[in-house]
Design a protein around this motif. Structure first.
Motif, PDB file in Angstrom:
ATOM      1  N   HIS A  45      -5.037  51.706 -66.360  1.00 38.61           N
ATOM      2  CA  HIS A  45      -3.693  51.795 -66.927  1.00 38.61           C
ATOM      3  C   HIS A  45      -3.370  50.594 -67.822  1.00 38.61           C
ATOM      4  O   HIS A  45      -3.933  49.516 -67.666  1.00 38.61           O
ATOM      5  CB  HIS A  45      -2.647  51.893 -65.816  1.00 38.61           C
ATOM      6  CG  HIS A  45      -2.598  50.673 -64.934  1.00 38.61           C
ATOM      7  ND1 HIS A  45      -3.458  50.489 -63.883  1.00 38.61           N
ATOM      8  CD2 HIS A  45      -1.791  49.585 -64.962  1.00 38.61           C
ATOM      9  CE1 HIS A  45      -3.200  49.336 -63.296  1.00 38.61           C
ATOM     10  NE2 HIS A  45      -2.186  48.762 -63.935  1.00 38.61           N
ATOM     11  N   TRP A  46      -2.456  50.847 -68.758  1.00 36.95           N
ATOM     12  CA  TRP A  46      -1.921  49.783 -69.605  1.00 36.95           C
ATOM     13  C   TRP A  46      -0.979  48.933 -68.765  1.00 36.95           C
ATOM     14  O   TRP A  46      -0.358  49.433 -67.827  1.00 36.95           O
ATOM     15  CB  TRP A  46      -1.164  50.359 -70.799  1.00 36.95           C
ATOM     16  CG  TRP A  46      -2.020  51.131 -71.737  1.00 36.95           C
ATOM     17  CD1 TRP A  46      -2.020  52.482 -71.909  1.00 36.95           C
ATOM     18  CD2 TRP A  46      -3.006  50.623 -72.629  1.00 36.95           C
ATOM     19  NE1 TRP A  46      -2.947  52.841 -72.853  1.00 36.95           N
ATOM     20  CE2 TRP A  46      -3.575  51.711 -73.310  1.00 36.95           C
ATOM     21  CE3 TRP A  46      -3.484  49.348 -72.916  1.00 36.95           C
ATOM     22  CZ2 TRP A  46      -4.582  51.577 -74.258  1.00 36.95           C
ATOM     23  CZ3 TRP A  46      -4.487  49.210 -73.858  1.00 36.95           C
ATOM     24  CH2 TRP A  46      -5.021  50.311 -74.513  1.00 36.95           C
ATOM     25  N   VAL A  47      -0.837  47.678 -69.136  1.00 34.38           N
ATOM     26  CA  VAL A  47       0.078  46.772 -68.445  1.00 34.38           C
ATOM     27  C   VAL A  47       1.327  46.593 -69.304  1.00 34.38           C
ATOM     28  O   VAL A  47       1.225  46.350 -70.508  1.00 34.38           O
ATOM     29  CB  VAL A  47      -0.602  45.411 -68.174  1.00 34.38           C
ATOM     30  CG1 VAL A  47       0.385  44.425 -67.567  1.00 34.38           C
ATOM     31  CG2 VAL A  47      -1.819  45.594 -67.275  1.00 34.38           C
ATOM     32  N   GLY A  48       2.477  46.720 -68.667  1.00 37.55           N
ATOM     33  CA  GLY A  48       3.742  46.556 -69.383  1.00 37.55           C
ATOM     34  C   GLY A  48       3.893  47.598 -70.467  1.00 37.55           C
ATOM     35  O   GLY A  48       3.617  48.771 -70.262  1.00 37.55           O
ATOM     36  N   ASP A  49       4.302  47.147 -71.654  1.00 39.04           N
ATOM     37  CA  ASP A  49       4.515  48.084 -72.763  1.00 39.04           C
ATOM     38  C   ASP A  49       3.297  48.179 -73.685  1.00 39.04           C
ATOM     39  O   ASP A  49       3.393  48.631 -74.816  1.00 39.04           O
ATOM     40  CB  ASP A  49       5.772  47.713 -73.554  1.00 39.04           C
ATOM     41  CG  ASP A  49       5.661  46.350 -74.225  1.00 39.04           C
ATOM     42  OD1 ASP A  49       4.691  45.614 -73.939  1.00 39.04           O
ATOM     43  OD2 ASP A  49       6.556  46.019 -75.018  1.00 39.04           O
ATOM     44  N   ALA A  50       2.149  47.756 -73.198  1.00 41.11           N
ATOM     45  CA  ALA A  50       0.913  47.822 -73.992  1.00 41.11           C
ATOM     46  C   ALA A  50       0.508  49.275 -74.208  1.00 41.11           C
ATOM     47  O   ALA A  50       0.939  50.176 -73.506  1.00 41.11           O
ATOM     48  CB  ALA A  50      -0.215  47.074 -73.294  1.00 41.11           C
ATOM     49  N   GLY A  51      -0.331  49.492 -75.209  1.00 41.31           N
ATOM     50  CA  GLY A  51      -0.856  50.807 -75.510  1.00 41.31           C
ATOM     51  C   GLY A  51      -1.906  50.700 -76.588  1.00 41.31           C
ATOM     52  O   GLY A  51      -2.172  49.611 -77.100  1.00 41.31           O
ATOM     53  N   PRO A  52      -2.506  51.820 -76.952  1.00 43.51           N
ATOM     54  CA  PRO A  52      -3.620  51.782 -77.905  1.00 43.51           C
ATOM     55  C   PRO A  52      -3.243  51.296 -79.303  1.00 43.51           C
ATOM     56  O   PRO A  52      -4.118  50.907 -80.068  1.00 43.51           O
ATOM     57  CB  PRO A  52      -4.125  53.217 -77.925  1.00 43.51           C
ATOM     58  CG  PRO A  52      -2.983  54.044 -77.442  1.00 43.51           C
ATOM     59  CD  PRO A  52      -2.210  53.172 -76.507  1.00 43.51           C
ATOM     60  N   GLU A  53      -1.965  51.300 -79.642  1.00 40.46           N
ATOM     61  CA  GLU A  53      -1.553  50.863 -80.982  1.00 40.46           C
ATOM     62  C   GLU A  53      -1.153  49.389 -81.034  1.00 40.46           C
ATOM     63  O   GLU A  53      -0.816  48.894 -82.093  1.00 40.46           O
ATOM     64  CB  GLU A  53      -0.399  51.734 -81.481  1.00 40.46           C
ATOM     65  CG  GLU A  53      -0.733  53.215 -81.571  1.00 40.46           C
ATOM     66  CD  GLU A  53      -2.009  53.496 -82.354  1.00 40.46           C
ATOM     67  OE1 GLU A  53      -2.234  52.867 -83.416  1.00 40.46           O
ATOM     68  OE2 GLU A  53      -2.805  54.336 -81.903  1.00 40.46           O
ATOM     69  N   PRO A  58      -2.885  44.361 -72.963  1.00 40.20           N
ATOM     70  CA  PRO A  58      -3.538  44.215 -71.661  1.00 40.20           C
ATOM     71  C   PRO A  58      -3.642  45.545 -70.914  1.00 40.20           C
ATOM     72  O   PRO A  58      -2.768  46.412 -71.033  1.00 40.20           O
ATOM     73  CB  PRO A  58      -2.630  43.234 -70.911  1.00 40.20           C
ATOM     74  CG  PRO A  58      -1.313  43.331 -71.580  1.00 40.20           C
ATOM     75  CD  PRO A  58      -1.566  43.747 -73.000  1.00 40.20           C
ATOM     76  N   TYR A  59      -4.717  45.677 -70.167  1.00 39.49           N
ATOM     77  CA  TYR A  59      -4.927  46.861 -69.330  1.00 39.49           C
ATOM     78  C   TYR A  59      -5.715  46.453 -68.099  1.00 39.49           C
ATOM     79  O   TYR A  59      -6.402  45.433 -68.095  1.00 39.49           O
ATOM     80  CB  TYR A  59      -5.641  47.979 -70.107  1.00 39.49           C
ATOM     81  CG  TYR A  59      -6.996  47.600 -70.635  1.00 39.49           C
ATOM     82  CD1 TYR A  59      -8.153  47.935 -69.940  1.00 39.49           C
ATOM     83  CD2 TYR A  59      -7.136  46.912 -71.835  1.00 39.49           C
ATOM     84  CE1 TYR A  59      -9.410  47.582 -70.437  1.00 39.49           C
ATOM     85  CE2 TYR A  59      -8.372  46.568 -72.330  1.00 39.49           C
ATOM     86  CZ  TYR A  59      -9.514  46.901 -71.624  1.00 39.49           C
ATOM     87  OH  TYR A  59     -10.746  46.553 -72.105  1.00 39.49           O
TER      88      TYR A  59
END
Length: 154
Positions: A45-53, A58-59
């Motif tokens: 899973h992604w951490v916080g508001d992180a994502g592929p863009e 962080p993940y």
């Protein structure tokens, strides 16, 4: 296998798919973890508001065989060169530091195929359980083949 304190790895393969199609999938760290680890990783899973863009992004995931939490991030990305760098955020399971780069390159005379390169540098903790570290390195050595096989099945 002899594990050095500084351990470098390089693996590559020809992928039977358009480089843009491969890049669209593997630039997403969670998709890449799913492809290369399958059931060996859980709670990806992604951490916080992180994502592929986002960069940095962080993940986390857990390696099932040792129930070890892996905290990493996408540290850099070059969309034009189809290149992405990852790094560890904290030591885990005997690996003090981890930096990796994936790159997808065109095959000039065959636009429906591409080269997939994965370089990695690991710094191993002095008191690491070498059996665990060797298991991790063995898993990594097979991951480029998993990417190749993933796209070959399409």
């Amino acid at each position: 296998m002899t594990v050095q304190r500084k351990h470098s790895m390089y693996h590559s393969s020809v992928i039977e798919a358009d480089p843009d199609a491969v890049w669209a999938v593997v630039r997403d760290a969670l998709a890449l973890v799913a492809i290369v680890s399958g059931p060996a990783a859980k709670d990806v899973h992604w951490v916080g508001d992180a994502g592929p863009e986002r960069v940095p992004a962080p993940y986390n995931f857990t390696l099932v065989f040792a129930d070890g939490l892996v905290r990493q991030e996408i540290a850099g990305r070059d969309e034009l060169k189809r290149l992405q760098t990852y790094r560890s955020l904290e030591p885990t399971m005997g690996v003090e530091r981890y930096v990796a780069t994936i790159r997808i390159r065109e095959i000039t005379n065959d636009p429906n195929r591409c080269f997939f390169d994965w370089t990695r540098e690991l710094t191993i903790e002095a008191d690491a359980d070498l059996q665990v570290v060797e298991t991790i390195i063995d898993m990594m050595a097979k991951q480029v083949d998993a990417v190749r096989d993933h796209f070959a099945q399409r």
